[in-house]
Design a protein around this motif. Structure first.
Motif, short mmCIF file in Angstrom:
data_model
loop_
_atom_site.label_atom_id
_atom_site.label_comp_id
_atom_site.label_asym_id
_atom_site.label_seq_id
_atom_site.Cartn_x
_atom_site.Cartn_y
_atom_site.Cartn_z
N ALA A 180 0.88 -1.17 0.00
CA ALA A 180 0.00 0.00 0.00
C ALA A 180 0.92 1.22 0.00
CB ALA A 180 -0.90 0.01 1.23
N TYR A 181 0.70 2.15 -0.91
CA TYR A 181 1.54 3.33 -1.05
C TYR A 181 0.78 4.57 -0.59
CZ TYR A 181 4.23 0.56 -4.46
OH TYR A 181 4.99 -0.39 -5.09
N GLU A 182 1.49 5.48 0.04
CA GLU A 182 0.96 6.80 0.36
C GLU A 182 1.92 7.82 -0.24
OE1 GLU A 182 -0.22 9.70 4.10
OE2 GLU A 182 0.63 7.74 4.51
N ASN A 183 1.47 8.53 -1.29
CA ASN A 183 2.31 9.53 -1.94
C ASN A 183 2.40 10.75 -1.03
OD1 ASN A 183 3.16 11.78 -3.59
ND2 ASN A 183 2.75 10.50 -5.37
N THR A 230 3.61 0.42 2.92
CA THR A 230 3.32 -0.59 3.93
C THR A 230 3.25 -1.94 3.24
OG1 THR A 230 2.06 1.03 5.21
CG2 THR A 230 1.69 -1.30 5.72
N VAL A 231 4.00 -2.89 3.79
CA VAL A 231 4.03 -4.24 3.25
C VAL A 231 3.39 -5.15 4.29
CG1 VAL A 231 5.46 -6.09 2.32
CG2 VAL A 231 6.22 -3.71 2.10
N ASP A 232 2.28 -5.78 3.92
CA ASP A 232 1.63 -6.73 4.83
C ASP A 232 2.30 -8.08 4.71
OD1 ASP A 232 -0.32 -5.05 5.96
OD2 ASP A 232 -1.59 -5.25 4.18
N PRO A 233 2.36 -8.82 5.81
CA PRO A 233 2.97 -10.16 5.73
C PRO A 233 2.15 -11.05 4.81
CG PRO A 233 1.94 -9.81 7.87
CD PRO A 233 1.85 -8.51 7.12
N GLU A 234 2.83 -11.85 4.03
CA GLU A 234 2.18 -12.74 3.06
C GLU A 234 2.66 -14.16 3.27
OE1 GLU A 234 -0.10 -12.16 0.53
OE2 GLU A 234 -0.31 -10.11 1.24
N GLU A 235 1.88 -15.08 2.82
CA GLU A 235 2.24 -16.49 2.88
C GLU A 235 3.29 -16.83 1.82
OE1 GLU A 235 0.86 -18.90 4.99
OE2 GLU A 235 -0.13 -17.26 6.06
N ASP A 236 3.25 -16.13 0.67
CA ASP A 236 4.17 -16.43 -0.43
C ASP A 236 5.61 -16.21 0.02
OD1 ASP A 236 1.90 -16.78 -1.95
OD2 ASP A 236 1.99 -14.78 -2.85
N ASN A 280 15.22 3.29 0.33
CA ASN A 280 14.23 2.86 1.31
C ASN A 280 14.81 3.02 2.71
OD1 ASN A 280 13.18 -0.06 -0.63
ND2 ASN A 280 12.66 2.07 -0.88
N TYR A 281 14.00 3.61 3.62
CA TYR A 281 14.37 3.74 5.03
C TYR A 281 13.28 3.06 5.84
CZ TYR A 281 15.39 5.74 9.59
OH TYR A 281 15.69 5.88 10.92
N ILE A 282 13.65 2.05 6.62
CA ILE A 282 12.67 1.25 7.35
C ILE A 282 12.19 2.01 8.59
CG2 ILE A 282 12.15 -1.00 8.37
CD1 ILE A 282 13.14 -0.92 5.33
N LEU A 322 8.55 -9.41 7.33
CA LEU A 322 9.04 -10.57 8.07
C LEU A 322 8.35 -10.69 9.43
CD1 LEU A 322 12.87 -10.26 7.35
CD2 LEU A 322 11.20 -11.73 6.20
N ASN A 323 8.51 -11.83 10.05
CA ASN A 323 8.05 -12.11 11.41
C ASN A 323 6.53 -11.99 11.57
OD1 ASN A 323 10.82 -12.33 12.07
ND2 ASN A 323 10.93 -10.11 12.39
N GLY A 324 5.78 -12.17 10.48
CA GLY A 324 4.33 -12.13 10.55
C GLY A 324 3.76 -10.76 10.87
N GLN A 325 4.58 -9.69 10.74
CA GLN A 325 4.11 -8.33 11.03
C GLN A 325 4.34 -7.43 9.84
OE1 GLN A 325 6.46 -7.33 14.49
NE2 GLN A 325 4.96 -8.23 15.87
N LYS A 326 3.52 -6.39 9.71
CA LYS A 326 3.69 -5.47 8.60
C LYS A 326 5.02 -4.72 8.75
CE LYS A 326 1.35 -1.44 10.48
NZ LYS A 326 0.29 -0.49 10.35
N ALA A 327 5.54 -4.30 7.63
CA ALA A 327 6.73 -3.45 7.59
C ALA A 327 6.32 -2.15 6.92
CB ALA A 327 7.85 -4.13 6.82
N LYS A 328 6.89 -1.05 7.39
CA LYS A 328 6.57 0.25 6.82
C LYS A 328 7.89 0.95 6.54
CE LYS A 328 2.95 2.64 8.25
NZ LYS A 328 2.07 3.53 9.01
N PHE A 329 8.00 1.54 5.32
CA PHE A 329 9.23 2.22 4.98
C PHE A 329 8.98 3.46 4.13
CE2 PHE A 329 8.65 -1.03 1.73
CZ PHE A 329 9.03 -0.44 0.54
N LEU A 330 9.92 4.39 4.22
CA LEU A 330 9.92 5.56 3.36
C LEU A 330 10.65 5.17 2.09
CD1 LEU A 330 9.59 8.65 2.82
CD2 LEU A 330 11.84 8.92 3.90
N ALA A 331 10.02 5.35 0.94
CA ALA A 331 10.63 5.05 -0.34
C ALA A 331 10.79 6.34 -1.13
CB ALA A 331 9.78 4.06 -1.12
#
Length: 186
Positions: A98-101, A117-123, A137-139, A174-183
């Motif tokens: 999900a992107y927020e400009n 925002t990257v949601d955890p995925e099964e893939d 990218n800054y986490i 990773l770790n079953g939790q969302k990750a959020k970063f500045l791109a």
């Protein structure tokens, strides 16, 4: 958050209009952008999600600000542009992200800035993509794995990376939790 189907259709119509004003056929443009003609047509009609990286490439190709393609409004700020917390243009371009400009109204930007925002995925490996330029990218929260050019790099809160975005890349939380970063795409 925009309704994805209508949003796709609006962006597709703007892209189609720019292509037609440039007097370029669908076939020629798809070839120039190195994309399957059938897929490109689906982008123009809004039938499928358009990757944010491809919209960014199109904005550069047509020499318009990304904000114009995303919102249909001309960018107009030349000294500064404030985006309040959680008030950026929200884009759901791909299922994984999900992107927020953060800077849709500033004219003549040298880069595009997003909170992703990257949601955890099964893939195990998300779909890889490429785009022109460099990406920084800054986490901000969580941990993620960056897949790039046969490498897998673990990034944690406070870590950063810059890379040549013409190489196939993707991110996964990773770790079953969302990750959020500045791109920042430059």
């Amino acid at each position: 958050m925009f309704i994805l189907n209508e949003y796709n259709k609006d962006i597709g119509n703007r892209i189609k209009e720019l292509r037609e004003l440039s007097d370029i056929t669908i076939s020629d443009f798809a070839e120039e952008m190195n994309i399957d003609e059938e897929l490109y047509e689906k982008y123009e009609t809004g039938e499928v999600d358009i990757p944010a990286s491809f919209v960014y490439e199109l904005a550069n190709k047509f020499q318009v600000d990304l904000g114009l393609l995303l919102t249909g409004e001309e960018t107009r700020m030349s000294i500064f542009d404030v985006t309040r917390a959680d008030k950026g243009i929200t884009i759901s371009r791909r299922k994984e992200y999900a992107y927020e400009n953060l800077c849709d109204k500033f004219k003549n930007k040298k880069a595009e800035m997003f909170i992703v925002t990257v949601d955890p995925e099964e893939d195990s490996v998300p779909s890889l993509n490429t785009h022109a330029g460099q990406e920084f990218n800054y986490i901000l929260e969580g941990s993620m794995k960056l897949y790039i050019h046969n490498n897998e790099i673990i990034l944690n809160e406070g870590d950063s990376v810059i890379f040549d975005a013409s190489h196939r890349h993707a991110m996964s939380a990773l770790n079953g939790q969302k990750a959020k970063f500045l791109a920042m795409i430059m």
